[in-house]
Design a protein around this motif. Sequence first.
Motif, PDB file in Angstrom:
ATOM      1  N   VAL B 544       0.862  -1.183   0.000  1.00 54.31           N
ATOM      2  CA  VAL B 544       0.000   0.000   0.000  1.00 54.31           C
ATOM      3  C   VAL B 544       0.897   1.231   0.000  1.00 54.31           C
ATOM      4  O   VAL B 544       1.471   1.590   1.027  1.00 54.31           O
ATOM      5  CB  VAL B 544      -0.935   0.024   1.230  1.00 54.31           C
ATOM      6  N   PRO B 545       1.061   1.863  -1.161  1.00 56.85           N
ATOM      7  CA  PRO B 545       1.925   3.046  -1.203  1.00 56.85           C
ATOM      8  C   PRO B 545       1.323   4.226  -0.442  1.00 56.85           C
ATOM      9  O   PRO B 545       0.119   4.261  -0.185  1.00 56.85           O
ATOM     10  CB  PRO B 545       2.006   3.367  -2.704  1.00 56.85           C
ATOM     11  N   GLY B 546       2.172   5.179  -0.091  1.00 58.43           N
ATOM     12  CA  GLY B 546       1.691   6.407   0.539  1.00 58.43           C
ATOM     13  C   GLY B 546       1.660   6.302   2.047  1.00 58.43           C
ATOM     14  O   GLY B 546       2.180   5.365   2.643  1.00 58.43           O
ATOM     15  N   THR B 547       1.031   7.299   2.662  1.00 61.13           N
ATOM     16  CA  THR B 547       0.974   7.385   4.117  1.00 61.13           C
ATOM     17  C   THR B 547      -0.478   7.506   4.567  1.00 61.13           C
ATOM     18  O   THR B 547      -1.391   7.553   3.743  1.00 61.13           O
ATOM     19  CB  THR B 547       1.752   8.623   4.607  1.00 61.13           C
ATOM     20  N   ALA B 548      -0.666   7.574   5.886  1.00 55.54           N
ATOM     21  CA  ALA B 548      -2.025   7.634   6.433  1.00 55.54           C
ATOM     22  C   ALA B 548      -2.472   9.065   6.712  1.00 55.54           C
ATOM     23  O   ALA B 548      -3.587   9.290   7.160  1.00 55.54           O
ATOM     24  CB  ALA B 548      -2.099   6.811   7.713  1.00 55.54           C
ATOM     25  N   ASP B 549      -1.611  10.045   6.437  1.00 54.16           N
ATOM     26  CA  ASP B 549      -1.955  11.410   6.857  1.00 54.16           C
ATOM     27  C   ASP B 549      -2.573  12.263   5.736  1.00 54.16           C
ATOM     28  O   ASP B 549      -2.553  13.482   5.789  1.00 54.16           O
ATOM     29  CB  ASP B 549      -0.720  12.104   7.451  1.00 54.16           C
ATOM     30  N   HIS B 550      -3.091  11.606   4.712  1.00 56.27           N
ATOM     31  CA  HIS B 550      -3.853  12.323   3.685  1.00 56.27           C
ATOM     32  C   HIS B 550      -4.804  11.338   3.014  1.00 56.27           C
ATOM     33  O   HIS B 550      -4.856  10.183   3.389  1.00 56.27           O
ATOM     34  CB  HIS B 550      -2.906  12.951   2.660  1.00 56.27           C
TER      35      HIS B 550
END
Lengths: 260, 639
Positions: B544-550
Amino acid sequence: MSAHGSSDSINLTLHVWRQSGPEDKGGFEVRRLNGVSTHMSFLEMLDVMNEQLVAEGREPVAFDHDCREGICGMCSLVINGQVHGPIPEITTCQLHMRHFKDGDSIYIEPFRAGAFPVLRDLVVDRSAFDRIIAAGGYVSVATGNPQDANALPIPKRNADLAMDAAACIGCGGCVAACPNAAAMLFTSAKVSQMALLPQGQPERDRRVLAMVQQMDAEGFGNCTNEFECMAACPKGIDVSNIARMNREYLRASMCSAEGA
Amino acid sequence: MVPQLDSKCPSGPIEDRWRKHKFALPLVNPANRRKYNVIVVGSGLAGASAAASLGEMGYNVQCFCIQDSPRRAHSIAAQGGINAAKNYPNDGDSVYRLFYDTVKGGDFRARESNVYRLAEVSNNIIDQCVAQGVPFAREYGGLLDNRSFGGAQVERTFYARGQTGQQLLLGAYGSLMRQVSTGRVQMFSRREMVELVIVEGQARGIVVRDVVTGEYERYAGDAVLLCTGGYGNVFYLSTNAKASNASAAWRCHKKGAYFANPCFTQIHPTCIPVSGDYQSKLTLMSESLRNDGRVWVTKKVGDTRRPSDIPEAERDYYLERRYPGFGNLVPRDVASRAAKIECDGGHGVGATGQAVCLDFRDAIARDGRNVIEAKYGNLFQMYEMITGEDPYQVPMRIYPAVHYTMGGLWVDYNLESTVPGLFVLGEANFSDHGANRLGASALMQGLADGYFVIPATITAQIAGRKREPITTEHAAFAEAEAAARARNQKILDVRGSKSSEHIHRELGKIMWDKVGMGRNAQGLAEAQKEISALREEFWSDVRVPGTADHMNPGLEHAARLADFLELAEFFAMDALHREESCGGHFREEYQTPEGEALRRDDEFAYVAAWEFQGVGKPATLHKEDLSFEYVKLATRSYK
């Protein structure tokens, strides 16, 4: 996956809008997508593209979608400059790739309007529509024991016209298609539905005044009879609803206690 | 000895039970209601109607939905209609008959008291919706039109073209937005519930994630209403919307809410068949089509000719042959299974052989194209748009697809789960449809629960129990939020090689092949192992690419999939335990010599409510025995 498109498989060049957030300027990203089955829906084609992005370790393109059968109103793309793509009276999710040719370039953008700020990539904020409905798009009847449903006969013609207007899915395509980014088709569809029905009569005047006032406050433009909204509407909502809303508005402004 | 659950069903004559029960419930003074906070999760028919009605009564309501607007909940996609026992057509309908049909249609696995109440309030729902301005179909005389639906022998279905769910939801949404404008309801859209918060044994709040900003938010209340729909997407392909998920319900289950009859799944007979590996969802064609279309397959095995090239003598109208009494209008479970039997036997049509024909040739010859177009024009258009084939010229191809889940969180007669203060409404609960749901009953149940049941029964929690005032600073909130954050971070940290979409498709294949329309002990045991292995693959190899803050739709999907991977194994376990065939649950070992479902009332006339004991660990069975005082236990026959 074939390098050359065959009759049920095509190769495409996608120009996809990417924007990291409301403050970002955003821009097109170009991607090649080969071997796209023409039996796919447009959103399934985007799924395939996103799978490739994930395989590359990149974040997928964000786009709104949910029911994928043309009724929830969530999907909201401008495809080659046309709201919901080239086929009339469908939503983006109902568009299939058989309507594109091998070698096509496809530009994919979010709905654009000042009142619909982009949240990320192809996702926009349409909460202004909820606020327009909250201003008066209902009959003020609390849950309880209303009269029997058949105690209120409604001429079939009026019931049918009300249903025509009520078919609006609130996607916002009308706003995106309008050169003025007006929300007149959306607002008038709800005003019309209620104006045509006996249940809507007690609040008829205050409803139209409040909804139009909210529509203006949200920053939507005014109608200049371009009819682009009707051409883009996936549910074929007729511009005669706008005429009806104008009449309702005039009547409420000039001839009712609410407008005084 | 398996412990018995108390359903709190009232006793006495069935027609008096709801009235008596309401009278016995405590009341909350109108002036005091604003002091109570009610959290409503979901804004479909059940959630919107509950939030609006409680707001009107004066409660302080906070309502949450995952879409950008409450108007988009999946109830909106229901096409056919909503049942009510109005008996406007004077064809012998009554509350009792609707009750009787629903208990029988549910294959005797629903509670009589609940079903009677549902039938009892059905008429009130129609009155309420008409008062809201819902534009139901009408006759020239101005009165409401009714039709027969899903094999009912009376005309009791109210409809708004092919968009009944949309119109009912927009009615409830209008009422909800009216309460938003008064300030009694606060609406939070694009929020996903990630945890239930329990304080001193009562449901006192939730943690949600704002899917736009990625921020976690805490909300405290006096009661939590879960109105989050069904779990059909555990099959990956279903008629459900893409965002429909089980996470809120599953996380409540993990915190102590028993989950009942998870194996009771409805497979709808009239959907557009799968066309390729990229398929992302299945589209339902309203079963009203079966009123005029004739269902057939080829007599010859492996006949790959185009359906229109197959001569009359080589067509087998198998529903008319096997069920002369009901013919093409047999209930959904019977029609779906019959289609599977034909296709498994090699009689299916089209390139995949996984389809049967729904043919309007005879209806068009009999009534004329205009009549058929007036009735089904929009459905024919939809079919052509998706398949590129014109159903006026060639037979439609259809195949069953997962549509609705009768199972769900266990609730008592008050709609309260085994966690005090946690109520479950609509498809998310298990209560009214037994092992099979009849057509046009889902909308009825969602609105019955929200408009008429919960406004009366919520007082069991609000006024019936003592609680300390709390704020979101309470340690239980911090703990729940930390757990939710950690779970999402754990998913992101795997950094494996497989997309969550890929793993979800794999899960769907296992479920459809081994936990689908026909189930047997060996397949179910295999499925449990395969699901368990797939779950390990997820936690060791998902990417799962990316982060949880957006806004990160990939993370949202993966987090829901993580819950489906737990639910799926549990689902197979329930299907393995239920050694009988009933409604949507067909165990191949339990069939009559004619291949019909063999129910085993002596052993399985109970609700199986499961208590969570840990992921992959056997859940503890609690039983609620079902007694049938009014509708006599009998084998369903549609011959």
